[in-house]
Design an enzyme around this catalytic site. Structure first.
Site, PDB file in Angstrom:
ATOM      1  N   GLY A  78      39.248  19.382 -35.749  1.00  0.00           N
ATOM      2  CA  GLY A  78      39.407  18.689 -36.822  1.00  0.00           C
ATOM      3  C   GLY A  78      38.571  17.589 -37.300  1.00  0.00           C
ATOM      4  O   GLY A  78      38.567  16.724 -38.258  1.00  0.00           O
ATOM      5  N   GLN A  79      37.581  17.315 -36.356  1.00  0.00           N
ATOM      6  CA  GLN A  79      36.693  16.177 -36.673  1.00  0.00           C
ATOM      7  C   GLN A  79      35.914  16.506 -37.783  1.00  0.00           C
ATOM      8  O   GLN A  79      35.323  17.561 -37.866  1.00  0.00           O
ATOM      9  CB  GLN A  79      35.798  15.879 -35.276  1.00  0.00           C
ATOM     10  CG  GLN A  79      36.529  15.529 -34.002  1.00  0.00           C
ATOM     11  CD  GLN A  79      37.175  16.430 -33.258  1.00  0.00           C
ATOM     12  OE1 GLN A  79      37.186  17.559 -33.522  1.00  0.00           O
ATOM     13  NE2 GLN A  79      37.353  16.243 -31.921  1.00  0.00           N
ATOM     14  N   GLU A  80      35.227  15.404 -38.369  1.00  0.00           N
ATOM     15  CA  GLU A  80      34.579  15.564 -39.586  1.00  0.00           C
ATOM     16  C   GLU A  80      33.415  16.502 -39.349  1.00  0.00           C
ATOM     17  O   GLU A  80      32.906  17.292 -40.160  1.00  0.00           O
ATOM     18  CB  GLU A  80      34.073  14.055 -40.075  1.00  0.00           C
ATOM     19  CG  GLU A  80      33.503  14.300 -41.380  1.00  0.00           C
ATOM     20  CD  GLU A  80      33.261  12.893 -42.243  1.00  0.00           C
ATOM     21  OE1 GLU A  80      32.344  12.678 -42.970  1.00  0.00           O
ATOM     22  OE2 GLU A  80      33.682  11.883 -41.570  1.00  0.00           O
TER      23      GLU A  80
END
Length: 143
Positions: A78-80
């Protein structure tokens, strides 16, 4: 003869497979949700120590058999910088679970923006989406 028996065996015992994406911001609890699901639905799966779960880089895959269906969960990081890869998986999925960290009020607007980008994708038209407000059992810290 082998082909006939092999085909019959597959027809009788093969499970329908469905791919479910688990999406959300980093640290929302996606991998913990996946591990808890595998532990609950797979009799012989002992599960990993939840305190050992680290940030997902790439994806984790888990399989759960429910009745005559096999659910393949794809837990995407879910990191950008990884969110731009999510849409590459949309065409193959049959459902989406979007996980929100309900205790992280500072990032709710960021999570909302990521969710809106997910549901606005034409590739997901007609695909069921479950929004999971995670960590509701965590006591709020008073300041």
């Amino acid at each position: 003869m082998y082909t006939l028996l092999s085909g019959l065996y597959k027809y009788v015992f093969q499970k329908d497979e469905y791919c479910i994406l688990i999406l959300g911001l980093d640290n929302a609890g996606k991998t913990t949700f996946l591990e808890q699901s595998k532990t609950r639905f797979n009799r012989n799966y002992k599960g990993m120590n939840l305190s050992k779960i680290t940030t997902t880089v790439g994806l984790n895959i888990g399989t759960v058999d429910v009745g005559k269906a096999r659910l393949m969960f794809w837990d995407l990081g879910g990191q950008e910088e990884l969110q731009s890869l999510w849409d590459k998986y949309y065409a193959e999925c049959h459902g989406v679970i979007y996980v929100i960290d309900s205790t992280d009020e500072e990032r709710l607007s960021e999570s909302k923006q990521a969710f809106e980008k997910v549901v606005s994708s034409e590739s997901l038209d007609g695909v069921p989406v479950l929004v999971l407000a995670n960590k509701q059992d965590v006591e709020q810290r008073s300041t």
